[in-house]
Design a protein around this motif. Structure first.
Motif, PDB file in Angstrom:
ATOM      1  N   TYR A 351      10.562 -90.843  -7.749  1.00  5.72           N
ATOM      2  CA  TYR A 351      11.044 -89.742  -6.873  1.00  5.72           C
ATOM      3  C   TYR A 351      11.432 -88.890  -7.865  1.00  5.72           C
ATOM      4  N   LYS A 354       7.040 -84.442  -9.922  1.00  6.55           N
ATOM      5  CA  LYS A 354       5.830 -83.925  -9.723  1.00  6.55           C
ATOM      6  C   LYS A 354       7.298 -83.058  -8.791  1.00  6.55           C
ATOM      7  N   VAL A 355       8.797 -83.158  -9.624  1.00  4.99           N
ATOM      8  CA  VAL A 355      10.140 -82.546  -8.970  1.00  4.99           C
ATOM      9  C   VAL A 355       9.837 -81.350  -8.981  1.00  4.99           C
ATOM     10  N   LYS A 357       8.542 -79.045  -7.845  1.00  4.33           N
ATOM     11  CA  LYS A 357       7.664 -78.610  -6.601  1.00  4.33           C
ATOM     12  C   LYS A 357       8.454 -78.743  -5.860  1.00  4.33           C
ATOM     13  N   HIS A 358       9.501 -79.733  -6.332  1.00  2.00           N
ATOM     14  CA  HIS A 358       9.764 -80.488  -4.883  1.00  2.00           C
ATOM     15  C   HIS A 358      10.806 -79.885  -4.567  1.00  2.00           C
ATOM     16  N   THR A 359      11.100 -79.383  -2.983  1.00  5.71           N
ATOM     17  CA  THR A 359      12.856 -78.364  -2.524  1.00  5.71           C
ATOM     18  C   THR A 359      13.067 -79.244  -1.091  1.00  5.71           C
ATOM     19  N   HIS A 362      15.056 -83.567  -5.506  1.00  2.91           N
ATOM     20  CA  HIS A 362      15.233 -85.136  -5.492  1.00  2.91           C
ATOM     21  C   HIS A 362      16.710 -85.116  -6.703  1.00  2.91           C
ATOM     22  N   TYR A 365      16.162 -86.281  -9.507  1.00  4.75           N
ATOM     23  CA  TYR A 365      15.873 -85.979 -10.626  1.00  4.75           C
ATOM     24  C   TYR A 365      17.518 -85.001 -11.333  1.00  4.75           C
ATOM     25  N   LYS A 507      16.371 -74.896  -6.241  1.00  2.00           N
ATOM     26  CA  LYS A 507      15.240 -74.678  -6.729  1.00  2.00           C
ATOM     27  C   LYS A 507      15.083 -75.401  -7.883  1.00  2.00           C
ATOM     28  N   ASP A 532      17.943 -83.667  -1.239  1.00  2.00           N
ATOM     29  CA  ASP A 532      17.436 -84.099  -0.556  1.00  2.00           C
ATOM     30  C   ASP A 532      18.006 -85.616   0.221  1.00  2.00           C
TER      31      ASP A 532
END
Length: 580
Positions: A351, A354-355, A357-359, A362, A365, A507, A532
């Motif tokens: 998980y 690429k954190v 960019k993940h919204t 996580h 993270y 973000k 998330d």
């Protein structure tokens, strides 16, 4: 000096027993005691907004300091609010003295306003619970409650009617020397010799450690080195045993990871050290098992034992290290270390890739960044639910950090109140509350306690607008989620309105800077991180039947997810494995 009343005598005894503060909410029946605290040096009254917070705070203080802590509630509803936090303290073996003030003594049993019977209500969550019905019982009842709390590591409760608290203390009351520290308990020579024989006869030995291994890190490492034993741990054993451990194979249980399950099932002899691990579905039934525990009532209640040893973990290991034969065959240990590293390799980046960019963010993270930025001696208090998962997987113990949660009682809303108690013990030490939005909002009123006392607690809020663990329970039971969604406000705005530092993070690239700003702030701070709600998944190889109710499982892995810096530790330990 004028003649003391019962309340003043009560407070003096608490001070002699090492109590530095009493947490609670004032009320009429409690007023004589609160006023006595006001006039007594060495103890202070800590005003909270809810008595449940008072009990959780006292329990956390006791766990941090090892000393007796105290809380109080006024008659009826006031002291009833204490009960959940007292259950948690009792099950965490935290020495806490609770004062349950009572209605006027002449009205007891007559259905008076706010009447309850605290001497009956608190019996299940205490070692001692008695009513003082006349001044002559002081100070013996209080002293007995204190010694039960300290000597048996749990809660002692005294019910005291307000009118009796105001009466003169007896002229020749009997006061005796208070026991304020526990002794160590060494097993008898017979039990030690039996255990030595079992260890010497076994080819493959595994240690599984709980919170009872606190203070025994050096002895555990020496023992594991002598007998080439992999060392696993329960959640409450993590902070005491995982760090600087070249024999670490991870954690077993509902939140387990690594090779702890295999190590406990593939050995010849399993030693349960200072753990009352409740999930017997994760314990083997076809290997020899020895349990070592300071509390004899814990012995054998989770699994069938080949030997029960009543004693302190450190003293037991000291005796063993002087007597057991050194084993030279480390094939079992090396195989478990390799399995552990392989298991972590597969999930470490599940998980966290690429954190940036993940919204929504996580939550794994968030926990990983928090672990990196927090102080080396930080105290983390952890809400029950998904925050337990992130703490288990991502917080790195080092021998100086503390991790406190409702790990035995499993209550919601524990993290913020426990942070209050932890911070009062040392304002200069970093205290971080890992709060879920469900738990935080349940006792959110006591965020105002942070502001009132300018306590520099940092609340990191994992805000997924849901009761995430409950949703997971429903999922694995084949049920649609229902009643688990929260419509949340901007918690950071609420913090700022209360007079604290507050920042909202939506973000990933904002996260590290927000945490640094909060940590640099001298007073209370809240970081509201929108996370998330779908971050956690169940591996496809696990059937619903295997995890029905999220309580019964024959699986070695229930949850799949990242494990933070634990892979780095596992890789480091592999250096000890000889190459073919």
């Amino acid at each position: 000096m004028g003649k003391q009343n019962v309340a003043e005598q009560f407070v003096d005894i608490l001070v002699r027993a090492g109590v530095r503060r009493m947490y609670g909410v004032v009320g009429d029946s409690l007023n004589p005691v609160v006023d006595a605290i006001r006039r007594t040096d060495g103890i202070e009254w800590i005003q909270v907004r809810h008595e449940e917070t008072a009990a959780f705070a006292a329990g956390a203080e006791a766990q941090i300091t090892g000393r007796l802590a105290a809380c109080a509630g006024s008659c009826g509803p006031g002291n009833l609010h204490l009960i959940n936090g007292l259950y948690d303290a009792h099950r965490s073996m935290a020495p806490v003295l609770a004062l349950a003030s009572h209605i006027p003594s002449g009205e007891i049993g007559l259905g008076y306003f706010q009447e309850t019977h605290p001497d009956r209500l608190f019996t299940e969550c205490s070692h001692y619970c008695e009513l003082i019905s006349n001044p002559q019982q002081m100070p013996r009842v209080l002293q007995s409650a204190i010694q039960h709390a300290i000597g048996r590591s749990g809660v002692g409760v005294v019910a005291l009617p307000g009118d009796i608290a105001s009466l003169p203390a007896p002229e020749k009351s009997v006061e005796h020397a208070l026991v304020t520290a526990r002794p160590t308990v060494r097993p008898g020579d017979g039990e030690i010799e039996k255990l030595v024989r079992l260890i010497d006869e076994a080819d493959k030995v595994t240690l599984f450690c709980g919170s009872g291994a606190a203070g025994a890190h050096a002895e555990v490492m020496e023992f594991a080195g002598r007998v080439k034993a992999p060392v696993g741990h329960a959640l409450r054993g993590k902070e005491w045993i995982q760090y600087d451990n070249p024999y670490d194979v991870g954690m077993s249980g509902l939140l387990g990871y690594g090779a702890a399950y295999e190590a406990t099932h593939e050995c010849d002899l399993l030693i349960l050290l200072g753990t009352d691990f409740p999930y017997n579905a994760f314990l083997p039934d076809d290997v020899k098992i020895v349990q070592v525990d300071i509390r004899p009532e814990h012995l054998g209640r989770r699994s069938q034992l080949d030997l029960a040893v009543w004693g302190d973990a450190r003293e037991t290991l000291r005796a063993l290290n002087a007597r057991v034969k050194v084993k030279t065959d480390r094939r079992f240990l090396d195989r478990m270390l390799k399995k552990h590293a392989d298991a972590l390799e597969g999930v470490v980046k599940a998980y966290t890739r690429k954190v940036e960019k993940h919204t929504p963010i996580h939550p794994e993270y968030v926990a990983a960044v928090l672990d990196e930025l927090a102080d080396d001696d930080a105290v983390f208090t952890v809400d029950t639910g998904m925050c337990n998962v992130w703490a288990a997987r991502y917080l790195s113990p080092n021998g100086k950090r503390r991790i406190i949660g409702s790990f035995s009682h499993g209550s919601m809303a524990n993290a913020l109140p426990q942070a209050i108690g932890a911070q009062f013990t040392d304002r200069a030490r970093q205290v971080v509350s890992m709060s879920g939005d469900g738990g935080f909002s349940m006792l959110m009123g006591d965020f105002l306690t942070l502001v009132q006392y300018d306590l520099p607690v940092k609340v990191v809020l994992f805000n997924n607008s849901s009761l995430g663990m409950v949703e997971l329970e429903m999922l694995v039971s084949g049920l649609p989620s229902y009643g688990t969604t929260n419509r949340n406000p901007d918690f950071a705005a609420i913090a700022r309105a209360a007079g604290a530092f507050g920042i909202r993070v939506e973000k990933p690239k904002q996260l590290a800077g927000a945490l640094r700003d909060a940590f640099r702030h001298e007073g209370p701070a809240l970081v509201d991180v929108v996370t998330d709600p779908n971050a956690l998944s169940i591996p496809p190889r696990i059937s619903a039947e295997m995890v029905t109710g999220f309580a019964l499982s024959a699986s070695k892995i229930v949850l799949d997810g990242g494990v933070g810096r634990m892979l780095q530790m596992a890789r480091s330990n592999l250096r000890n494995v000889p190459r073919p």
